[in-house]
Design a protein around this motif. Sequence first.
Motif, PDB file in Angstrom:
ATOM      1  N   THR A  22       0.836  -1.199   0.000  1.00 32.51           N
ATOM      2  CA  THR A  22       0.000   0.000   0.000  1.00 32.51           C
ATOM      3  C   THR A  22       0.872   1.250   0.000  1.00 32.51           C
ATOM      4  OG1 THR A  22      -1.786  -1.144   1.130  1.00 32.51           O
ATOM      5  CG2 THR A  22      -1.740   1.251   1.309  1.00 32.51           C
ATOM      6  N   THR A  23       1.915   1.239   0.799  1.00 33.30           N
ATOM      7  CA  THR A  23       2.833   2.377   0.846  1.00 33.30           C
ATOM      8  C   THR A  23       3.410   2.641  -0.537  1.00 33.30           C
ATOM      9  OG1 THR A  23       3.360   1.727   3.105  1.00 33.30           O
ATOM     10  CG2 THR A  23       4.841   3.300   2.051  1.00 33.30           C
ATOM     11  N   LEU A  24       3.763   1.584  -1.233  1.00 30.81           N
ATOM     12  CA  LEU A  24       4.314   1.729  -2.579  1.00 30.81           C
ATOM     13  C   LEU A  24       3.308   2.378  -3.525  1.00 30.81           C
ATOM     14  CD1 LEU A  24       6.587  -0.909  -4.181  1.00 30.81           C
ATOM     15  CD2 LEU A  24       4.886   0.237  -5.578  1.00 30.81           C
ATOM     16  N   LEU A  25       2.073   1.918  -3.470  1.00 33.97           N
ATOM     17  CA  LEU A  25       1.036   2.524  -4.323  1.00 33.97           C
ATOM     18  C   LEU A  25       0.852   3.994  -3.996  1.00 33.97           C
ATOM     19  CD1 LEU A  25      -2.074   0.221  -4.885  1.00 33.97           C
ATOM     20  CD2 LEU A  25      -0.112   0.631  -6.343  1.00 33.97           C
ATOM     21  N   GLY A  66      -6.710   6.752 -11.400  1.00 33.57           N
ATOM     22  CA  GLY A  66      -7.756   6.109 -10.624  1.00 33.57           C
ATOM     23  C   GLY A  66      -7.102   5.327  -9.505  1.00 33.57           C
ATOM     24  N   TYR A  67      -7.748   5.276  -8.341  1.00 29.99           N
ATOM     25  CA  TYR A  67      -7.141   4.592  -7.208  1.00 29.99           C
ATOM     26  C   TYR A  67      -8.244   3.857  -6.472  1.00 29.99           C
ATOM     27  CZ  TYR A  67      -3.654   3.990  -3.429  1.00 29.99           C
ATOM     28  OH  TYR A  67      -2.768   3.479  -2.521  1.00 29.99           O
ATOM     29  N   VAL A  68      -8.094   2.572  -6.317  1.00 30.13           N
ATOM     30  CA  VAL A  68      -9.005   1.825  -5.452  1.00 30.13           C
ATOM     31  C   VAL A  68      -8.269   1.580  -4.141  1.00 30.13           C
ATOM     32  CG1 VAL A  68     -10.328  -0.286  -5.129  1.00 30.13           C
ATOM     33  CG2 VAL A  68     -10.098   0.709  -7.405  1.00 30.13           C
ATOM     34  N   PHE A  69      -8.728   2.268  -3.078  1.00 30.81           N
ATOM     35  CA  PHE A  69      -8.079   2.072  -1.781  1.00 30.81           C
ATOM     36  C   PHE A  69      -8.368   0.665  -1.266  1.00 30.81           C
ATOM     37  CE2 PHE A  69      -8.802   6.702  -1.924  1.00 30.81           C
ATOM     38  CZ  PHE A  69      -7.497   7.126  -1.719  1.00 30.81           C
ATOM     39  N   GLN A  70      -7.546   0.270  -0.315  1.00 28.36           N
ATOM     40  CA  GLN A  70      -7.721  -1.068   0.249  1.00 28.36           C
ATOM     41  C   GLN A  70      -9.062  -1.184   0.980  1.00 28.36           C
ATOM     42  OE1 GLN A  70      -4.276  -2.258   2.432  1.00 28.36           O
ATOM     43  NE2 GLN A  70      -4.922  -4.385   2.579  1.00 28.36           N
ATOM     44  N   LEU A 111      -4.434   2.510 -10.140  1.00 27.48           N
ATOM     45  CA  LEU A 111      -3.788   1.862  -9.000  1.00 27.48           C
ATOM     46  C   LEU A 111      -4.857   1.124  -8.213  1.00 27.48           C
ATOM     47  CD1 LEU A 111      -1.776   5.044  -8.020  1.00 27.48           C
ATOM     48  CD2 LEU A 111      -0.920   3.080  -9.305  1.00 27.48           C
ATOM     49  N   LEU A 112      -4.679  -0.187  -8.034  1.00 29.79           N
ATOM     50  CA  LEU A 112      -5.703  -0.978  -7.356  1.00 29.79           C
ATOM     51  C   LEU A 112      -5.088  -1.703  -6.174  1.00 29.79           C
ATOM     52  CD1 LEU A 112      -6.230  -1.938 -10.820  1.00 29.79           C
ATOM     53  CD2 LEU A 112      -8.425  -1.675  -9.660  1.00 29.79           C
ATOM     54  N   ASP A 113      -5.644  -1.463  -4.978  1.00 31.08           N
ATOM     55  CA  ASP A 113      -5.087  -2.067  -3.769  1.00 31.08           C
ATOM     56  C   ASP A 113      -6.032  -3.166  -3.286  1.00 31.08           C
ATOM     57  OD1 ASP A 113      -3.562  -2.607  -1.602  1.00 31.08           O
ATOM     58  OD2 ASP A 113      -3.539  -0.563  -0.810  1.00 31.08           O
ATOM     59  N   GLU A 114      -5.756  -4.394  -3.699  1.00 26.70           N
ATOM     60  CA  GLU A 114      -6.603  -5.538  -3.355  1.00 26.70           C
ATOM     61  C   GLU A 114      -8.080  -5.239  -3.619  1.00 26.70           C
ATOM     62  OE1 GLU A 114      -5.693  -7.237   0.425  1.00 26.70           O
ATOM     63  OE2 GLU A 114      -3.699  -6.361   0.469  1.00 26.70           O
ATOM     64  N   ARG A 126     -12.002  20.208  10.171  1.00 31.58           N
ATOM     65  CA  ARG A 126     -10.681  19.625  10.405  1.00 31.58           C
ATOM     66  C   ARG A 126     -10.737  18.127  10.610  1.00 31.58           C
ATOM     67  NH1 ARG A 126      -7.916  24.359  13.925  1.00 31.58           N
ATOM     68  NH2 ARG A 126      -7.245  25.569  12.122  1.00 31.58           N
ATOM     69  N   ALA A 127     -11.922  17.599  10.896  1.00 32.04           N
ATOM     70  CA  ALA A 127     -12.002  16.172  11.236  1.00 32.04           C
ATOM     71  C   ALA A 127     -12.261  15.290  10.018  1.00 32.04           C
ATOM     72  CB  ALA A 127     -13.089  15.949  12.287  1.00 32.04           C
ATOM     73  N   VAL A 128     -12.153  15.864   8.829  1.00 35.61           N
ATOM     74  CA  VAL A 128     -12.412  15.066   7.628  1.00 35.61           C
ATOM     75  C   VAL A 128     -11.473  13.867   7.567  1.00 35.61           C
ATOM     76  CG1 VAL A 128     -12.274  15.067   5.119  1.00 35.61           C
ATOM     77  CG2 VAL A 128     -13.286  17.000   6.301  1.00 35.61           C
ATOM     78  N   GLU A 129     -12.022  12.727   7.210  1.00 36.28           N
ATOM     79  CA  GLU A 129     -11.258  11.496   7.095  1.00 36.28           C
ATOM     80  C   GLU A 129     -10.074  11.696   6.133  1.00 36.28           C
ATOM     81  OE1 GLU A 129     -12.295   6.989   5.930  1.00 36.28           O
ATOM     82  OE2 GLU A 129     -13.984   8.370   6.025  1.00 36.28           O
ATOM     83  N   PRO A 130      -8.848  11.416   6.564  1.00 33.48           N
ATOM     84  CA  PRO A 130      -7.689  11.648   5.696  1.00 33.48           C
ATOM     85  C   PRO A 130      -7.795  10.888   4.368  1.00 33.48           C
ATOM     86  CG  PRO A 130      -7.003  11.099   7.929  1.00 33.48           C
ATOM     87  CD  PRO A 130      -8.480  10.912   7.890  1.00 33.48           C
ATOM     88  N   ALA A 131      -8.386   9.702   4.386  1.00 30.86           N
ATOM     89  CA  ALA A 131      -8.475   8.933   3.141  1.00 30.86           C
ATOM     90  C   ALA A 131      -9.308   9.674   2.100  1.00 30.86           C
ATOM     91  CB  ALA A 131      -9.082   7.569   3.428  1.00 30.86           C
ATOM     92  N   LEU A 132     -10.373  10.340   2.557  1.00 34.59           N
ATOM     93  CA  LEU A 132     -11.190  11.082   1.604  1.00 34.59           C
ATOM     94  C   LEU A 132     -10.438  12.309   1.093  1.00 34.59           C
ATOM     95  CD1 LEU A 132     -14.762  10.770   3.153  1.00 34.59           C
ATOM     96  CD2 LEU A 132     -13.818   9.629   1.153  1.00 34.59           C
ATOM     97  N   ARG A 133      -9.664  12.931   1.974  1.00 33.77           N
ATOM     98  CA  ARG A 133      -8.805  14.028   1.506  1.00 33.77           C
ATOM     99  C   ARG A 133      -7.863  13.522   0.411  1.00 33.77           C
ATOM    100  NH1 ARG A 133      -9.502  18.547   3.231  1.00 33.77           N
ATOM    101  NH2 ARG A 133     -10.038  19.104   5.361  1.00 33.77           N
ATOM    102  N   ASP A 134      -7.276  12.356   0.656  1.00 34.03           N
ATOM    103  CA  ASP A 134      -6.384  11.749  -0.342  1.00 34.03           C
ATOM    104  C   ASP A 134      -7.103  11.591  -1.666  1.00 34.03           C
ATOM    105  OD1 ASP A 134      -4.359  11.597   1.449  1.00 34.03           O
ATOM    106  OD2 ASP A 134      -4.602   9.466   1.900  1.00 34.03           O
ATOM    107  N   LEU A 135      -8.337  11.110  -1.589  1.00 31.19           N
ATOM    108  CA  LEU A 135      -9.115  10.894  -2.802  1.00 31.19           C
ATOM    109  C   LEU A 135      -9.213  12.182  -3.615  1.00 31.19           C
ATOM    110  CD1 LEU A 135     -10.946   8.617  -4.036  1.00 31.19           C
ATOM    111  CD2 LEU A 135     -12.858   9.851  -3.054  1.00 31.19           C
ATOM    112  N   PHE A 136      -9.503  13.278  -2.915  1.00 31.52           N
ATOM    113  CA  PHE A 136      -9.655  14.552  -3.626  1.00 31.52           C
ATOM    114  C   PHE A 136      -8.322  15.042  -4.177  1.00 31.52           C
ATOM    115  CE2 PHE A 136     -13.954  16.367  -3.326  1.00 31.52           C
ATOM    116  CZ  PHE A 136     -14.567  15.305  -2.699  1.00 31.52           C
TER     117      PHE A 136
END
Lengths: 257, 257, 300, 252, 252
Positions: free
Chosen positions: A48-51, A76-80, A154-157, D142-152
């Motif tokens: 995941t870190t690599l992706l 495009g990125y599919v998170f784990q 990028l697809l993570d599992e 400020r409490a937005v989920e970091p993963a969703l920030r990543d998505l944007f």
Amino acid sequence: MNSHAAAIVFDQVEKDFRRTGKVIAGLDLEIHAGQFVALLGPSGSGKTTLLRLVAGLEQPTRGEVRVPDAARRNRGYVFQEAHLMPWRSVFANVALPLEILGRPREEIRAQVETSLALVGLESAGALLPHALSGGMKMRVSVARALVSKPSLLLLDEPFSALDEATRFRLATELRRIWLAAGMTVVFVTHSLAEAVFVADRAVVFSQRPLRILADLPIPLGAERPDRLRVSPAYAELLARVYEIVAETGDAHTRHAT
Amino acid sequence: MNSHAAAIVFDQVEKDFRRTGKVIAGLDLEIHAGQFVALLGPSGSGKTTLLRLVAGLEQPTRGEVRVPDAARRNRGYVFQEAHLMPWRSVFANVALPLEILGRPREEIRAQVETSLALVGLESAGALLPHALSGGMKMRVSVARALVSKPSLLLLDEPFSALDEATRFRLATELRRIWLAAGMTVVFVTHSLAEAVFVADRAVVFSQRPLRILADLPIPLGAERPDRLRVSPAYAELLARVYEIVAETGDAHTRHAT
Amino acid sequence: HGCAPQQSERVRLGLNWKAEPEFGGFYAAQVKGLYQAHGLDVQIIEGAANAPVLPMVAAGQLDFGIATGLEVLAARQRGADIVALFSVYQKSPNCLMVRASSSIRSIAELMRSGYDVAVGPGQLYVEYLQRKYHPVNVRWVPYLGGVSGLLGNPRLAQQCFVGSEPELARARGVPTRVFVVADEGVDNISALLVTRGQLLRENQELVRRMLAAIGLGWRDYLADPAPTHALIARLNPAMSLSILDTMLREQRPFMLGDATGFERLGRLEPAMWERLQGHMLDFGSLDKPIDLRSAYREYP
Amino acid sequence: MISPLRLFAPLILFAVVVTLLEALSQSGIAPRYLLPPPSEVWATLRGDAREYLRAATITLTEAGLGLLLSFLVGNGLAILMSVSRWLSAALQPYAVFFQTVPLIAIAPLLVIWFGYGIPTVVVAAFIVSVFPVIVNTLAGCRAVEPALRDLFRLYGASRFQTLTKLTLPHAIPNMVTGLRIAAGLAMIGAIVGEFIAGGGLGGLIDAARTQQRLDKVFAAVLLASLAGVLMVGLVNLSARVFVGRWREPGTD
Amino acid sequence: MISPLRLFAPLILFAVVVTLLEALSQSGIAPRYLLPPPSEVWATLRGDAREYLRAATITLTEAGLGLLLSFLVGNGLAILMSVSRWLSAALQPYAVFFQTVPLIAIAPLLVIWFGYGIPTVVVAAFIVSVFPVIVNTLAGCRAVEPALRDLFRLYGASRFQTLTKLTLPHAIPNMVTGLRIAAGLAMIGAIVGEFIAGGGLGGLIDAARTQQRLDKVFAAVLLASLAGVLMVGLVNLSARVFVGRWREPGTD
Ligand SMILES: Nc1ncnc2c1ncn2[C@@H]1O[C@H](COP(=O)(O)OP(=O)(O)OP(=O)(O)O)[C@@H](O)[C@H]1O
Ligand SMILES: Nc1ncnc2c1ncn2[C@@H]1O[C@H](COP(=O)(O)OP(=O)(O)OP(=O)(O)O)[C@@H](O)[C@H]1O
Ligand SMILES: [Mg+2]
Ligand SMILES: [Mg+2]
């Protein structure tokens, strides 16, 4: 490996985390534009870190990750984990990348519908994420990553929460899309069989700190019809890959325990 | 199926959700005390819902789910997503069930350490969940479910985020614990191979609304040594199961698309 | 200016409290049409407990306002050009009161009584009484309005206005004994009509007409308060007609001074200002003497 | 299912409290000059119903406008602060200043700038109620989920897109909490504003207080509270309409 | 990294604001009787430094105690309300009542019950600041992830266990937000309380106001705000110590 203008290149990349220490140590890796690469490795090895490094969501501690501009523009990125927006319907979740790219409404509707149909959720568009099963959430996430027709995927599992039939069907679809669109695909999976069936190249990683244990071409041709899965060529290659992984992975299996 | 005093019994169970309609329709199912059952079925078929009904986290719309008191007293549940408490360390997350049961400190420390070692995370106890990889989170969740030595263990795709080696090792461990402790295990998985290797009975479900497509005993003996995976008996049984699923599942595969 | 009297000039008069007999003459002039007769269209704006009347007058948002002498001098020292024109009272109706059942007979006794004395902020006489009597066991506590303090605590003295709070207490079944603070030798000027210097300089005529109307208004009010009280009771529902009559009856001597007729009505004289400034200098409310003559215009 | 509970529980408690107060008052334990019996307050309220209603309407309007201002300005500031660390660091102490300055102390300034009457009161309501809006919305942003920030980040979303499509929708529940608090505070701000600028329930309370008409004081206070409950209720209602949909996953 | 920004950004803005005010004042645009020039406020503050400091200490102590009360009572009530729907429905309107009742209106009651002096001021600070604590903590308690609730149900956790091990830890960030708001409000409550019961910065403001000593008023207001900023800062600090650990996942 000779350097390629439009390749994703890891150049002596190291990644340390403050609390958990070194995850990636001196990694060299090159992924050519238009390649379909599967990444394999034990849990916690750093896939995941690599992706995330490729996506630019994480910066290397040392070394450099070069991603060609073409690939950087539309990803495009599919998170784990699915990471859907709980306040958006399935449809609106999938529409998000197109909204951000400012596409016209009609186009968004058409694309989202195509994308949802692809993952078998054409009738779930109006639901909110909390009413979905685990596997459905992951499929929405896959639809979201495909909807913008990315040049780097990028697809993570992406399929690990799915039953084998669905999984197989989606892998076939993914390969078909890749063939048609010619994007670069980096695909993390835990299934050797899946990797061999769907990818052109499989990179097997060690336990932390992540190193390359094996880097195998998968010369099964561009088209991968369903019946390939019961063909001797496939079975033979898979058996060989298993062997290689078992050999090189001896150390890692001990580690993982 | 003859009724059994200490069995988990589904008696004409139906489950409707307000937004998504009927998920389970007239289900009859009996799981004997001490049985190791694997549940299989396509994504979105209702496997998680079924587990939640057993756990009492969901009530049937019609019909009855009877769970014997013995099984009700001490349960372990691995959710499909890890669901760790973000403010607790890995150690403290695993310790939670024992804390709730009011066990003494020393016992908690020992049990948690055993449990973490089992999933290969003995050195990760001090980390907070956000520093874990996806597979590590799921392993913590498994450790949490095992730590209280439950008499009823419900597992919802516990190993799907793991690499094949780890997955195989954990399945073996699970079987060993089950043999020693004699609890009832209900195990949702998407891997037929895993189901055949680890369980005594495999129930295959249809697409929604959930019905039983096949209910197969797996007579491979109590002990399942590693080499069983390469034995002809195992291969033969697996092939037969695949066949049955393919036959009965014809409808479901079409559905899932 | 020589504008024709049929075109009424708009004027804003800001009170520092709700409608009460304290402002009776100002309302009477309205009831009787005296403002109009003087070519004025006066809007009387009721105040609130914390209405900042003086800054409003100084800034030109009000043309006239009501303030106390202490406020006028303090404001002038801060650079606000405020001029007093007319004083409602010739003697301040500020009092202290205790329950009638109390043994306290005078302010001197009160200062040795061990009572709590409830007084609002900025009362000049607190410091004065401190210096005069050096009370050791009297506690000055904030005044919370009304008479609830006195009703709830027999060992409490509180500030009051002649004819107002004592009547409230009596109506609640607690008769009181009232001590006029001015008799101790300290006297604020309790209700002054003020304007800003600029208006006074630039529109003498307007001020003259205003004062004329007001002078007549007060005479009229003191002679026949009933119609004005009807208006006040309507404006300020906390008041009843009988309370208003009582209040006026008690306050009349403070408005008219020792005189028998209206000769002292509204009077502003140097002596009262010099005394006030002396106190304020003594007690630190003023840093240094100011030019008193520009602080007021003698009346009549 | 919730509706009758929401309605009856407070009413029952209300009946209990009123009965208790009445008994305390009638028995002389709580003297009438401190706590008028509810029956008397009710009689006063009915006697002058029209006047009270008019005053309450004015105060409610002023408080409502103040709350609206707080909503706009407070959320605006919170958004700016969530976007820029510099702004956030620079503004925060001044937001606290705004919160802690006693209205009475700046009354002259208010009245000079905004005149007698409604504008001053609206500004008072705004000053008192804006801080909770800022703090809560900021916390939500400020409490937005970091993963969703990543998505944007991944899709190269602009700041504005991230704001409108991610940060704000995510902050809505916090915003509602802030508004719930601000609604009550706007009411008190309006009343204190009326102590300065006159009018409304604040004016009634001010006048009645010194005249020892506690029945009138409490009648006005009662109306003020009802108006406050109404405002909070409106905030809750909007919350239900706009937020309830996805923030109450337990309902299915 | 954050520390210097936190410190310098507001200081720079402070310098700008002070210079502006001074210029406005010296040029005569803002008359001195409305807005005393900062230099004058500063001179006043320095001249009576000891008196102001003593007053500020008193007010800060009272506000602090009020905030502590709000913390205890407010969180207690919020917890009760999060546990029981009935209680929640019944109490909510009364919490709003508490929030909207003007202190001045119940001043005599406060003084009778708590006397002149510190206790009354503490109670005033409490009354003004308790509502945000209730509302925010309650919102936090209610937002617990349903899956984690399921986990606790599964293991047959008692209500108390669910509360201490799940609900409260989860609500901590919301609690902090509530306290941040309550800290400022406690300060204003203490000052208004001092208008009623005397003493502290409120007493100074009250006295200076009638004498038109706006320099004194603003000196006291300035100190009050600084005290408010200090209290909010303390809340933030505790937040950093107790919460920051897991609510700032972006730091690694
Ligand atoms: N934010 C973080 N902070 C600290 N350590 C981290 C962080 N993210 C990951 N790690 C550590 O880095 C290592 C690799 O994590 P990563 O998620 O890349 O593994 P992975 O190969 O994807 O594993 P899995 O197959 O389980 O998902 C793990 O040991 C994890 O503990
Ligand atoms: N809370 C809910 N509200 C409404 N519908 C729900 C809810 N939970 C599940 N469903 C619906 O019930 C069906 C079955 O869901 P369930 O999670 O049991 O599937 P599953 O078999 O576990 O699937 P997967 O393998 O993808 O996890 C799905 O179609 C889902 O949309
Ligand atoms: Mg991973
Ligand atoms: Mg499931």
